[in-house]
Design a protein around this motif. Sequence first.
Motif, mmCIF file in Angstrom:
data_model
loop_
_atom_site.group_PDB
_atom_site.id
_atom_site.type_symbol
_atom_site.label_atom_id
_atom_site.label_comp_id
_atom_site.label_asym_id
_atom_site.label_seq_id
_atom_site.Cartn_x
_atom_site.Cartn_y
_atom_site.Cartn_z
ATOM 1 N N THR A 33 -93.668 -77.495 2.000
ATOM 2 C CA THR A 33 -92.659 -77.278 3.026
ATOM 3 C C THR A 33 -92.441 -78.656 3.628
ATOM 4 O O THR A 33 -93.414 -79.401 3.840
ATOM 5 C CB THR A 33 -93.172 -76.298 4.107
ATOM 6 N N VAL A 34 -91.195 -79.029 3.899
ATOM 7 C CA VAL A 34 -90.924 -80.353 4.455
ATOM 8 C C VAL A 34 -90.195 -80.188 5.790
ATOM 9 O O VAL A 34 -89.104 -79.624 5.843
ATOM 10 C CB VAL A 34 -90.085 -81.227 3.497
ATOM 11 N N ALA A 35 -90.848 -80.650 6.849
ATOM 12 C CA ALA A 35 -90.299 -80.611 8.206
ATOM 13 C C ALA A 35 -89.908 -82.031 8.580
ATOM 14 O O ALA A 35 -90.758 -82.915 8.639
ATOM 15 C CB ALA A 35 -91.345 -80.058 9.172
ATOM 16 N N VAL A 36 -88.620 -82.262 8.814
ATOM 17 C CA VAL A 36 -88.097 -83.616 8.996
ATOM 18 C C VAL A 36 -87.827 -83.917 10.466
ATOM 19 O O VAL A 36 -87.197 -83.131 11.172
ATOM 20 C CB VAL A 36 -86.805 -83.807 8.175
ATOM 21 N N THR A 37 -88.294 -85.097 10.886
ATOM 22 C CA THR A 37 -87.996 -85.641 12.201
ATOM 23 C C THR A 37 -87.432 -87.038 11.993
ATOM 24 O O THR A 37 -87.976 -87.824 11.222
ATOM 25 C CB THR A 37 -89.252 -85.702 13.092
ATOM 26 N N LEU A 38 -86.343 -87.327 12.681
ATOM 27 C CA LEU A 38 -85.671 -88.618 12.546
ATOM 28 C C LEU A 38 -85.751 -89.413 13.833
ATOM 29 O O LEU A 38 -85.759 -88.836 14.926
ATOM 30 C CB LEU A 38 -84.190 -88.397 12.209
ATOM 31 N N THR A 39 -85.789 -90.728 13.693
ATOM 32 C CA THR A 39 -85.606 -91.557 14.881
ATOM 33 C C THR A 39 -84.168 -91.351 15.343
ATOM 34 O O THR A 39 -83.311 -90.909 14.560
ATOM 35 C CB THR A 39 -85.857 -93.051 14.579
ATOM 36 N N PRO A 40 -83.860 -91.643 16.596
ATOM 37 C CA PRO A 40 -82.481 -91.422 17.066
ATOM 38 C C PRO A 40 -81.419 -92.138 16.225
ATOM 39 O O PRO A 40 -80.377 -91.551 15.910
ATOM 40 C CB PRO A 40 -82.520 -91.943 18.507
ATOM 41 N N THR A 41 -81.671 -93.370 15.824
ATOM 42 C CA THR A 41 -80.681 -94.084 15.011
ATOM 43 C C THR A 41 -80.578 -93.473 13.621
ATOM 44 O O THR A 41 -79.477 -93.340 13.076
ATOM 45 C CB THR A 41 -81.014 -95.585 14.936
ATOM 46 N N ALA A 42 -81.686 -93.071 13.042
ATOM 47 C CA ALA A 42 -81.644 -92.414 11.733
ATOM 48 C C ALA A 42 -80.836 -91.124 11.811
ATOM 49 O O ALA A 42 -80.087 -90.800 10.887
ATOM 50 C CB ALA A 42 -83.060 -92.146 11.228
ATOM 51 N N ALA A 43 -80.975 -90.390 12.902
ATOM 52 C CA ALA A 43 -80.194 -89.163 13.075
ATOM 53 C C ALA A 43 -78.702 -89.479 13.089
ATOM 54 O O ALA A 43 -77.911 -88.790 12.428
ATOM 55 C CB ALA A 43 -80.604 -88.446 14.357
#
Length: 186
Positions: A33-43
């Motif tokens: 299962t892959v749960a993704v979190t991005l830095t604000p700029t990556a988002a």
Amino acid sequence: MSGRTLGLVCAAAGGIEHVREELIEPMLEGGWTVAVTLTPTAATWLEATGEFGKIEAVTGLPVRSAPRLPQETSPHPAVDCYAAVPATANLVAKLALGIADSQALTQLCEAIGGGRPPVVIFPRINAAHAGQPAWEHHLAALAGAGVHLVYGEDVWPLHAPRSAPNKELPWRAIRAAIEAAAIGAA
């Protein structure tokens, strides 16, 4: 199927545009299962390209880039391994110093500080970043804390700034490091 969960943190660096096809989808195919979190700029980057929604569609989980409210439950399951791919020099420096000024950094800092789950980092940097006087100290601090670094000339030869914009990331080595870290923690 492994039934394991990868907490994937992505920063705004070259290669992020391929993270779904080259890392997320192969990990899903491997039973993760892959749960993704991005830095604000990556988002911002991935929203602009349409990848943000595509990642949510293939993972079946919301992509996070901001902290939740105190009364909200986490939209992600418990994580068996974190990976920061790609990680910028900024993200690596902040992690080494324990600076948790975004949701992405908070998750990683908590994992490193708590000693579990394992953390894998691929620094997507260039020769100028590596030449910064504090760089080796940052890497040593993270390695000393048990972080698994996907780093070195054999994995990612350093280049001058902006001289290799389309250079493919070492996806196979990154996936192998995640698997090895997860097995080592089991």
